[in-house]
Motif scaffolding. Structure first.
Motif, mmCIF file in Angstrom:
data_model
loop_
_atom_site.group_PDB
_atom_site.id
_atom_site.type_symbol
_atom_site.label_atom_id
_atom_site.label_comp_id
_atom_site.label_asym_id
_atom_site.label_seq_id
_atom_site.Cartn_x
_atom_site.Cartn_y
_atom_site.Cartn_z
ATOM 1 N N GLY A 164 12.891 -33.725 5.784
ATOM 2 C CA GLY A 164 11.814 -32.817 6.151
ATOM 3 C C GLY A 164 10.744 -32.729 5.086
ATOM 4 O O GLY A 164 10.803 -33.417 4.062
ATOM 5 N N GLY A 165 9.763 -31.884 5.321
ATOM 6 C CA GLY A 165 8.665 -31.711 4.378
ATOM 7 C C GLY A 165 7.367 -31.423 5.114
ATOM 8 O O GLY A 165 7.399 -30.825 6.204
ATOM 9 N N TRP A 166 6.266 -31.829 4.537
ATOM 10 C CA TRP A 166 4.948 -31.461 5.054
ATOM 11 C C TRP A 166 4.131 -32.670 5.481
ATOM 12 O O TRP A 166 4.124 -33.690 4.793
ATOM 13 N N ILE B 285 -3.203 -26.798 10.354
ATOM 14 C CA ILE B 285 -3.726 -27.837 9.468
ATOM 15 C C ILE B 285 -2.601 -28.732 8.956
ATOM 16 O O ILE B 285 -2.768 -29.934 8.804
ATOM 17 N N VAL B 286 -1.443 -28.124 8.691
ATOM 18 C CA VAL B 286 -0.267 -28.915 8.329
ATOM 19 C C VAL B 286 0.905 -28.493 9.217
ATOM 20 O O VAL B 286 0.871 -27.442 9.852
ATOM 21 N N LEU C 118 -1.857 -22.420 6.014
ATOM 22 C CA LEU C 118 -2.389 -23.647 6.600
ATOM 23 C C LEU C 118 -1.554 -24.100 7.800
ATOM 24 O O LEU C 118 -2.075 -24.677 8.747
ATOM 25 N N ARG C 119 -0.281 -23.825 7.716
ATOM 26 C CA ARG C 119 0.584 -24.171 8.847
ATOM 27 C C ARG C 119 0.213 -23.311 10.050
ATOM 28 O O ARG C 119 0.065 -23.811 11.169
ATOM 29 N N ASP C 120 0.030 -22.025 9.805
ATOM 30 C CA ASP C 120 -0.347 -21.121 10.891
ATOM 31 C C ASP C 120 -1.654 -21.571 11.548
ATOM 32 O O ASP C 120 -1.865 -21.365 12.738
ATOM 33 N N ALA C 121 -2.524 -22.194 10.756
ATOM 34 C CA ALA C 121 -3.808 -22.656 11.293
ATOM 35 C C ALA C 121 -3.713 -24.059 11.890
ATOM 36 O O ALA C 121 -4.707 -24.611 12.350
#
Lengths: 149, 149
Positions: free
Chosen positions: A62-64, A53-54, A48-51
């Motif tokens: 830190g975190g999401w 989205i997050v 999802l990070r690669d996309a």
DNA sequence: GTTTCATGTAACTTAATTAGTTACGATAAA
DNA sequence: TTTATCGTAACTAATTAAGTTACATGAAAC
């Protein structure tokens, strides 16, 4: 996290993230929501990070967080980012040269392509905002904390 | 027979049965078509017998035949008889009491129900006769035996 | 700058699922 | 009566995915 509940778990996680837009949630916090452990969360959510989205941030605090507004994140994108097809039946040839198998695979592949397009189209109309709205409706009705158990 | 190729394998088997309407094919013969063994075939195909799609007979000369004409056997029925959903994502609650999860599951279940209806509708228009017709087209074109390898 | 708190990721272990196998009883034709 | 076949239970093996451990990397706090 049980088998085959990845989509459900990810959505669960994303709504929680969406509900705390001002702070980054750690993998550990997210893991408790879906009863698994931080490494599994990071692994699952990496796509999802690669996309976009997050986003993730390291170090203290830190975190999401979401990569864009909930209304701009559709379930179609999320599903695609997970890298799994929704229709996981195989059409790999196992008897190359068998015309019967070739016929079966041809028909099945046609169906799969049409079906996937259809499902993606339906999923593209459902956004994270729809999910948070549904959650808030329930919350206003019952008025308990956002996460029990 | 690989994982996730049950539908494909069953169709492969059914077309072979359909192509020999005058004789019963044994589990052993069917097993060689899909590179597995007779017990796996019997086990997998048992649901189709319960649904009347195939019949089995024991003893000398026994084996498997279609339960009705290929044009009256749709992929929707076959898929249903296999007892697997085409959309195998779980929506089992894992955190009862979490309103976020409830919202996710509600939306996902709505989607699943609509999607399953849609897929079933599409599959109901494809019959075994379509598959055998596709096979025969290939056969007439290339003109080799019905099963190589 | 050192400590603390996070993610990133590789490598390994465990658990769950499903295919494959063996064995044998039931049944039917030769 | 023999042979061929399915039906099914019980077990084994293979595969997959989750869970875990360990540690490097990066960033904020002090």
């Amino acid at each position: 996290m049980k088998r085959n509940s990845r989509l459900s778990s990810i959505l669960h996680i994303l709504v929680h993230i969406a509900e705390k837009p001002e702070q980054a949630l750690t993998s550990e916090q997210l893991a408790t929501f879906v009863h698994t452990n931080p490494v599994v969360v990071r692994r699952t959510i990496a796509g999802l990070r690669d996309a976009g989205i997050v986003t993730s941030s390291r170090g203290h605090g830190g975190g999401w967080q979401l990569g864009r507004a909930p209304k701009d994140i559709s379930l179609a994108e999320i599903s695609a980012a997970l890298g799994e097809t929704l229709l996981p039946f195989s059409t790999e040839p196992e008897s190359p040269g068998c015309l019967v198998e070739q016929a079966v695979i041809a028909v099945l592949d046609d169906f799969r392509i049409a079906a996937e397009r259809l499902l993606a189209e339906k999923l593209s109309h459902i956004t994270l905002a729809d999910l948070t709205a549904d959650f808030r409706r329930r919350y206003d009705l019952i008025g308990v904390s956002s996460h029990a158990v």
